[in-house]
Design an enzyme around this catalytic site. Structure first.
Site, mmCIF file in Angstrom:
data_model
loop_
_atom_site.group_PDB
_atom_site.id
_atom_site.type_symbol
_atom_site.label_atom_id
_atom_site.label_comp_id
_atom_site.label_asym_id
_atom_site.label_seq_id
_atom_site.Cartn_x
_atom_site.Cartn_y
_atom_site.Cartn_z
ATOM 1 N N THR A 258 17.321 -54.178 -0.109
ATOM 2 C CA THR A 258 17.888 -55.512 -0.319
ATOM 3 C C THR A 258 19.272 -55.307 -0.931
ATOM 4 O O THR A 258 19.390 -54.770 -2.028
ATOM 5 C CB THR A 258 17.024 -56.336 -1.303
ATOM 6 N N LYS B 96 16.785 -63.077 3.709
ATOM 7 C CA LYS B 96 16.061 -62.631 2.506
ATOM 8 C C LYS B 96 16.540 -63.394 1.262
ATOM 9 O O LYS B 96 15.730 -63.891 0.475
ATOM 10 C CB LYS B 96 16.292 -61.119 2.334
ATOM 11 N N LYS C 136 17.815 -59.925 -9.457
ATOM 12 C CA LYS C 136 18.690 -59.206 -8.512
ATOM 13 C C LYS C 136 18.945 -60.066 -7.266
ATOM 14 O O LYS C 136 20.088 -60.250 -6.843
ATOM 15 C CB LYS C 136 18.032 -57.877 -8.096
HETATM 16 P P1 NAD Z 1 13.091 -47.579 -6.435
HETATM 17 O O1 NAD Z 1 14.106 -47.550 -7.510
HETATM 18 O O2 NAD Z 1 11.659 -47.298 -6.763
HETATM 19 O O3 NAD Z 1 13.517 -46.578 -5.249
HETATM 20 C C1 NAD Z 1 14.832 -46.301 -4.871
HETATM 21 C C2 NAD Z 1 14.940 -44.798 -4.665
HETATM 22 O O4 NAD Z 1 16.238 -44.468 -4.163
HETATM 23 C C3 NAD Z 1 14.768 -44.003 -5.958
HETATM 24 O O5 NAD Z 1 13.661 -43.121 -5.838
HETATM 25 C C4 NAD Z 1 16.086 -43.251 -6.116
HETATM 26 O O6 NAD Z 1 15.936 -41.934 -6.660
HETATM 27 C C5 NAD Z 1 16.577 -43.209 -4.680
HETATM 28 N N1 NAD Z 1 18.016 -43.001 -4.583
HETATM 29 C C6 NAD Z 1 19.000 -43.603 -5.285
HETATM 30 N N2 NAD Z 1 20.203 -43.144 -4.889
HETATM 31 C C7 NAD Z 1 19.965 -42.239 -3.888
HETATM 32 C C8 NAD Z 1 20.791 -41.446 -3.067
HETATM 33 N N3 NAD Z 1 22.128 -41.465 -3.188
HETATM 34 N N4 NAD Z 1 20.212 -40.627 -2.158
HETATM 35 C C9 NAD Z 1 18.849 -40.590 -2.039
HETATM 36 N N5 NAD Z 1 18.016 -41.338 -2.784
HETATM 37 C C10 NAD Z 1 18.567 -42.147 -3.703
HETATM 38 O O7 NAD Z 1 13.220 -49.041 -5.758
HETATM 39 P P2 NAD Z 1 12.159 -49.775 -4.798
HETATM 40 O O8 NAD Z 1 11.301 -50.667 -5.606
HETATM 41 O O9 NAD Z 1 11.561 -48.767 -3.880
HETATM 42 O O10 NAD Z 1 13.154 -50.742 -3.998
HETATM 43 C C11 NAD Z 1 13.990 -50.270 -2.947
HETATM 44 C C12 NAD Z 1 14.699 -51.454 -2.317
HETATM 45 O O11 NAD Z 1 13.717 -52.385 -1.826
HETATM 46 C C13 NAD Z 1 15.570 -52.262 -3.288
HETATM 47 O O12 NAD Z 1 16.735 -52.646 -2.599
HETATM 48 C C14 NAD Z 1 14.696 -53.449 -3.660
HETATM 49 O O13 NAD Z 1 15.457 -54.583 -4.019
HETATM 50 C C15 NAD Z 1 13.944 -53.675 -2.373
HETATM 51 N N6 NAD Z 1 12.647 -54.344 -2.544
HETATM 52 C C16 NAD Z 1 11.770 -53.958 -3.506
HETATM 53 C C17 NAD Z 1 10.551 -54.605 -3.634
HETATM 54 C C18 NAD Z 1 9.557 -54.181 -4.695
HETATM 55 O O14 NAD Z 1 8.596 -54.933 -4.916
HETATM 56 N N7 NAD Z 1 9.730 -53.036 -5.335
HETATM 57 C C19 NAD Z 1 10.230 -55.668 -2.773
HETATM 58 C C20 NAD Z 1 11.121 -56.033 -1.765
HETATM 59 C C21 NAD Z 1 12.343 -55.360 -1.666
#
Ligand code: NAD
Length: 290
Positions: free
Chosen positions: A87, A162, A237
């Protein structure tokens, strides 16, 4: 398919694991985390992307997405698909799509709803922007990771869908919570309030499926001491992203603006961080108008 998967956090890891279970060859990379079972570990984002039919990114924000895109797009095959499920703001999504085009890569923005539960169960909903040709290539992957994928039009439209949806969700949650507190103060029992509203014109997904009042309606995070579920931080966010987009597009969104400010206070100045976004209800309890 040969798939690169970059960003293996709370959402990315179970999504990648589900694709691997269906027999796809996955090369995964995360800056800090290890790969889940069934996924081969790549040494860098570029290595995960090289030679892949589809590269999926699931990253925290638009700046990180742009940085990763700059690494992967130049090494990707012409005609391969970059599928971003993060997102992020609409402008970053459209910028990355333009960069992809310059590199001969097909690009989709496909943010999800359904949270970590949906990612694990493979029941996410994908809102997708980008060329039809890319949507058709990615469709079998959407079918594994989710239960529904809506093609919303041109690049950026997935992110637009979204943030519009989540702006409605945030505003509706606040309206429902403040109405419960008004009902309390008027001496109306919460179960009666639920019975009436859930079958009247005030009904909504928030009231009917995710009721913020504990012990009322179907089971929801309210019944689990407001453990998320969908954390208030993530709602903040998305509301900030919707306000950035509204600013850029000169759209008048007074309720969205109010909701963003209330969730900002709740998360940054009060005790909302790490709690479910429905914990707005206890926040309103015990407050007066002043
Ligand atoms: P998270 O923080 O658990 O995962 C993100 C991952 O990206 C981390 O493990 C981090 O180490 C990795 N990362 C960061 N920079 C990086 C790079 N340069 N190269 C490789 N890896 C890198 O977050 P999440 O909860 O998995 O969410 C991911 C996305 O999904 C976000 O944009 C969030 O808004 C969206 N989202 C999350 C949810 C939820 O319930 N968690 C629901 C819908 C959407």
């Amino acid at each position: 398919m040969k798939i690169g998967f970059i960003g293996l956090g709370n959402m990315g890891a179970p999504m990648a694991a589900n694709l691997a279970k269906e027999g796809h060859e996955i090369n995964g990379f995360d800056l800090v985390l290890d790969v889940p079972e069934g996924v081969q570990k790549a040494a860098s984002a570029a290595e995960a992307a090289r030679g892949a039919d589809v590269v999926i990114t699931m990253l925290p924000n638009g700046d990180i997405l742009k940085a990763v895109a700059a690494e992967i797009l130049p090494v990707m095959e012409s005609g391969a698909v970059h599928l971003d499920c993060s997102t992020v703001d609409v402008d970053s999504a459209r910028f990355v799509a333009q960069e992809a085009e310059k590199n001969g890569v097909l690009s989709l923005d496909a943010p999800v709803s359904g949270g970590t539960g949906g990612a694990m169960a493979g029941t996410l909903t994908f809102m997708v922007g980008g060329p039809s040709q890319a949507f058709d290539i990615a469709k079998p992957l959407f079918d594994i990771m989710g239960q529904k994928a809506v093609h919303c039009g041109a690049s950026g439209n997935g992110q637009a869908a979204k943030i519009c949806n989540n702006m409605i969700l945030g505003v509706t949650m606040i309206a429902t919570c403040e109405a419960f507190v008004l009902a309390d103060k008027l001496g109306l029992a919460r179960d009666k309030m639920f019975d009436v509203v859930s079958t009247s014109s005030g009904y909504s997904w928030v009231m009917n499926a995710y009721c913020p009042a504990p012990g009322v309606g179907p089971k929801s995070p309210a019944d689990n001491d407001y453990q998320p579920g969908f954390a208030a931080d993530l709602m903040l966010k998305d509301l900030k992203l919707s306000q950035m987009a509204a600013q850029a597009a000169d759209a008048d969104t007074p309720m969205g603006q109010q909701a963003a400010e209330l969730y900002r206070k709740f998360v940054e100045d009060e005790d909302g961080k790490g709690r479910d976004f429905s914990a707005m209800l206890p926040r309103f309890e015990g407050r007066g108008r002043g």
